[in-house]
Design an enzyme around this catalytic site. Structure first.
Site, PDB file in Angstrom:
ATOM      1  CD  GLU A 402      -1.809  -2.387   1.215  1.00 32.23           C
ATOM      2  OE1 GLU A 402      -0.680  -2.686   1.673  1.00 32.23           O
ATOM      3  OE2 GLU A 402      -2.650  -3.249   0.903  1.00 32.23           O
ATOM      4  CG  ASP A 427     -10.183  -1.981   7.797  1.00 33.00           C
ATOM      5  OD1 ASP A 427     -10.653  -2.073   8.932  1.00 33.00           O
ATOM      6  OD2 ASP A 427     -10.880  -2.069   6.766  1.00 33.00           O
ATOM      7  CG  HIS A 471     -10.476  -7.002   6.569  1.00 26.12           C
ATOM      8  ND1 HIS A 471      -9.548  -7.429   7.486  1.00 26.12           N
ATOM      9  CD2 HIS A 471      -9.939  -7.251   5.350  1.00 26.12           C
ATOM     10  CE1 HIS A 471      -8.508  -7.920   6.845  1.00 26.12           C
ATOM     11  NE2 HIS A 471      -8.712  -7.821   5.549  1.00 26.12           N
TER      12      HIS A 471
END
Ligand code: TPP
Length: 677
Positions: A402, A427, A471
């Site tokens: 990410e 998240d 999540h």
């Protein structure tokens, strides 16, 4: 250990996972699951060497590791159902398990430094324990694991990294994401190890024995790289590989088949029958088990708001009676900010998808970048479906990295492109915090306006689906108050297409676009809605603020202020309050959360004197706190009463009744409205 016991454990895992996939569609399980079909030999071969003092840190695909560790199938089924008897009492669901020295978590990469730290502690304590961390090939994309490898090697930490290379990460084949070799990654840090291409549990057992012993003796890290195959879908029903390819895997690489050749027909049949029975019994027992009560949320659940008024529980959506519908005006509210081009009858997910396709078609500078975006999968929530087919060179599939992918997208934006980055779950906004706060949001200002970073980061947020603590969150508040970045929330009260395109075409500043998962399937609000009329206003940055009022109703005496999916809860509460309690509200729905602009909210509160702010982030120090602070500063003396509704300051549990207790609800809004009036 008796070799036949290996077969027994592999059967246990196999039958467990098969039953999970078979029963998932019936709705008995919550959230999601990632089955271990095809990889059974790895868990069984490795875990067999561990002692009571050793630690296992597993990942999202952890059922096999848990069962090989001796975990109880009934407790695991119950955890997947969100029952009280689950491994973690239903709080975690499939991906978040802890029992004895077994741990698992569903965020890729982050477990590796944690397992390393645990092993370090065992070394310091001289407990003799080592740690084993299981990770998939896709997780080799997470930078944080290399930080862990470096320290483990430098500090001689007794941890065994077991890479299960099933050659695919969700839908992305390893060829698209891995540079160099897996072994090379460990060699770079001076970590010894071995690679194994086998589906025979005895091979795994022998190799694991060598490396567990080596880690114990040398008190240093090692790596075991197991080349393996995943037989099932990544999660459920999301296998993008051709059926013939998967059939061949079952045919050639089945660890159960390979081992069973060593058994007599009777031995094999007896073990299989016993394990099948064990799993069936465990499933049925878990089915009979009870759900936990909200009062069992524990230490972090103390501030959960449990609605008290039974008369207001779980009412269906009601349409207003004729008296409130008198004087209904024809839709006049949609002064722009209504629906985008060709959006009749579309849902939020379709509208966002159209925005991306239009953006790609209209501007060559637009690129999509993120995990598992390629067709036929088209992204975890299908927002990018079709884009890679139409624009194959401008949809970039990335490793599970990410921070890396957002950093790369930012660089592209600074050099003249218009990237749209997808973070698969909101998240994981935590993983890009440094990129966003210390880089992306600051560059323009720091460099004297000489650069701009026109990057849009899209991400699905929110609970309500039993995905558990990592999540389900709405973490946008982490970025509220950060200067230099727009935080914008999609709503179905306007056009998600127009909102996304505005974020992109403003071509100036970075934007985080918050998309609540529960909004995706909702149809867009129609200006001709029979119950509500809508007014649209715009912030200085050009993002819409919607105000909804009941048609023909008396003047509102309460402002409901909410964004995203919380605004849909507020809309339902508005109907109940009007119909059952004769309390009339107006609903103000901003889309721009950062920078916070309160003009329309103030105007509303000056009219009504009362406000409830509803959000799905946690209560303390949330968006609602800021909004109410501004109202208090600016709306006095007309401000009479205010209140907040938010997710309780508690992790979001997987178990349905617990999750419901923690998240904001229609009932809570209705009750709070009655209370403050
Ligand atoms: C930080 C983070 N990014 C993305 C995801 C979503 N996700 C869950 S599993 C998975 C694929 C993992 O692939 P791999 O590490 O190869 O393990 P496998 O699923 O093949 O066992 C992805 C992308 C996640 N859980 N965590």
């Amino acid at each position: 250990m008796e070799a036949n016991h290996f077969y027994r454990l592999m059967c246990r895992i196999r039958f467990f996972e098969e039953l999970v996939l078979e029963k998932f569609p019936s709705g008995v399980f919550v959230g999601t699951t990632h089955t271990y079909l095809g990889q059974e030999a790895n868990a069984v071969g490795v875990v067999a060497h561990l002692r009571a003092e050793d630690i296992i840190f597993s990942n999202h695909r952890g059922h096999g590791h848990f069962l090989a560790f001796g975990g109880d199938p009934r407790a695991l089924f119950a955890e997947l159902m969100g029952k009280r008897s689950g491994v973690c009492g239903g709080r975690g669901g499939s991906q978040h398990l802890h029992w004895r020295n077994f741990y698992s978590n569903g965020v890729q990469g982050g477990i590796v430094p944690i397992a390393t730290g645990m092993a370090f502690a065992e070394k310091i304590k001289r407990s003799g324990g080592i740690a084993v961390a299981f990770l998939g090939d896709g997780t080799l994309g997470e930078g944080v694991i290399y930080e862990a490898f470096n320290m483990a090697s430098k500090w001689n930490i007794p941890v065994l990294y077991v890479v299960e290379n099933n050659r695919i990460a969700q839908t992305t084949p390893i060829e698209l994401t891995l540079a160099g070799t897996i072994a090379g990654r460990f060699q770079a840090f001076g970590i010894a190890g071995e690679e194994l291409e086998t589906c025979d549990v005895l091979d795994v057992y022998q190799a694991a024995g060598r490396w567990v012993a080596q880690v114990r003796e040398t008190q240093s890290p090692a790596a075991l790289i197991l080349h393996t195959y995943r037989f099932g879908p990544h999660s459920k029903g999301d296998d993008t590989r051709p059926a013939e390819e998967v059939a061949r895997l079952w045919e050639v690489f089945d660890p159960l088949k390979v081992f069973s050749r060593r058994l007599s027909a009777q031995e094999r049949a007896a073990i299989e029958a016993e394990e099948r029975e064990r799993i069936q019994q465990a499933f049925e027992a878990a089915l009979r088990d009870e759900y936990p009560l909200p009062s069992e949320l524990g230490r972090l659940g103390e501030n959960v708001l449990v609605p008290t008024s039974s008369s207001l529980m779980s009412g269906d959506i009601l349409t207003l009676g004729p008296s409130f519908n008198e004087g209904r005006k024809q839709a006049s509210g949609a002064a722009g900010g209504g629906k985008g081009i060709g959006e009749n009858g579309v849902t939020v997910v379709h509208s966002l998808n159209r925005a991306l396709r239009r953006a790609l078609a209209e501007n060559e500078r637009v690129y999509l970048i993120g995990q598992d975006l390629l067709d036929p999968y088209g992204g975890a929530f299908k927002v990018t479906q079709g884009c890679s087919t139409e624009f194959p060179n401008r949809v970039i599939p990335t490793p599970i990295s990410e921070a890396g992918l957002v950093g790369i997208a930012a660089g592209m934006a600074m050099r003249g492109l218009l990237p749209v980055a997808e973070i698969m779950f909101g998240d994981f906004l935590t993983l890009i915090a440094d990129q966003v706060i210390n880089h992306i949001a600051k560059f323009r200002w720091t460099y004297g306006e000489a650069v701009k970073v026109p990057l849009v980061i899209r991400t699905p947020v929110g609970g309500g689906r039993g995905y558990g603590p990592t999540h389900s969150q709405s973490l946008e508040k982490l970025y509220l108050g950060v200067p230099g970045i727009h935080v914008v929330a999609v709503t179905h009260f306007g056009s998600p297409q127009d909102l996304l395109l505005h974020a992109l075409w403003q071509d100036e500043d970075p934007v985080i676009l918050i998309e609540h998962k529960s909004l995706y399937p909702l149809p867009l609000f129609e200006a001709s809605d029979p119950d509500f009329e809508r007014e649209v206003d715009w912030t200085a940055l050009g993002y819409p603020v919607y105000t909804l009022r009941l048609r023909g109703a008396p003047p509102p005496i309460l402002s409901l202020i909410a964004y995203g999916y919380a605004a849909e809860l507020a809309r339902k509460a508005m109907l109940q309050l009007a119909y059952r309690e004769e309390i009339f509200c107006e609903l103000v729905v901003p889309t721009q959360l950062n920078p916070c602009e309160s003009k329309k909210l103030l105007e509303s509160v000056r009219r009504t004197g009362r406000a409830i702010v509803i959000e799905e982030g946690t209560l303390t120090l949330g968006w609602g706190a800021e909004v109410l602070a501004r109202l208090a500063e600016q709306a006095l003396p007309s401000l009479l009463r205010v209140a907040r509704i938010a997710t309780a300051d508690c992790p979001i549990p997987a178990s349905p009744p617990l999750e419901k207790a923690v998240l904001p609800s229609v009932e809570a809004i209705v009750q709070k409205a009655i209370d403050i009036l």
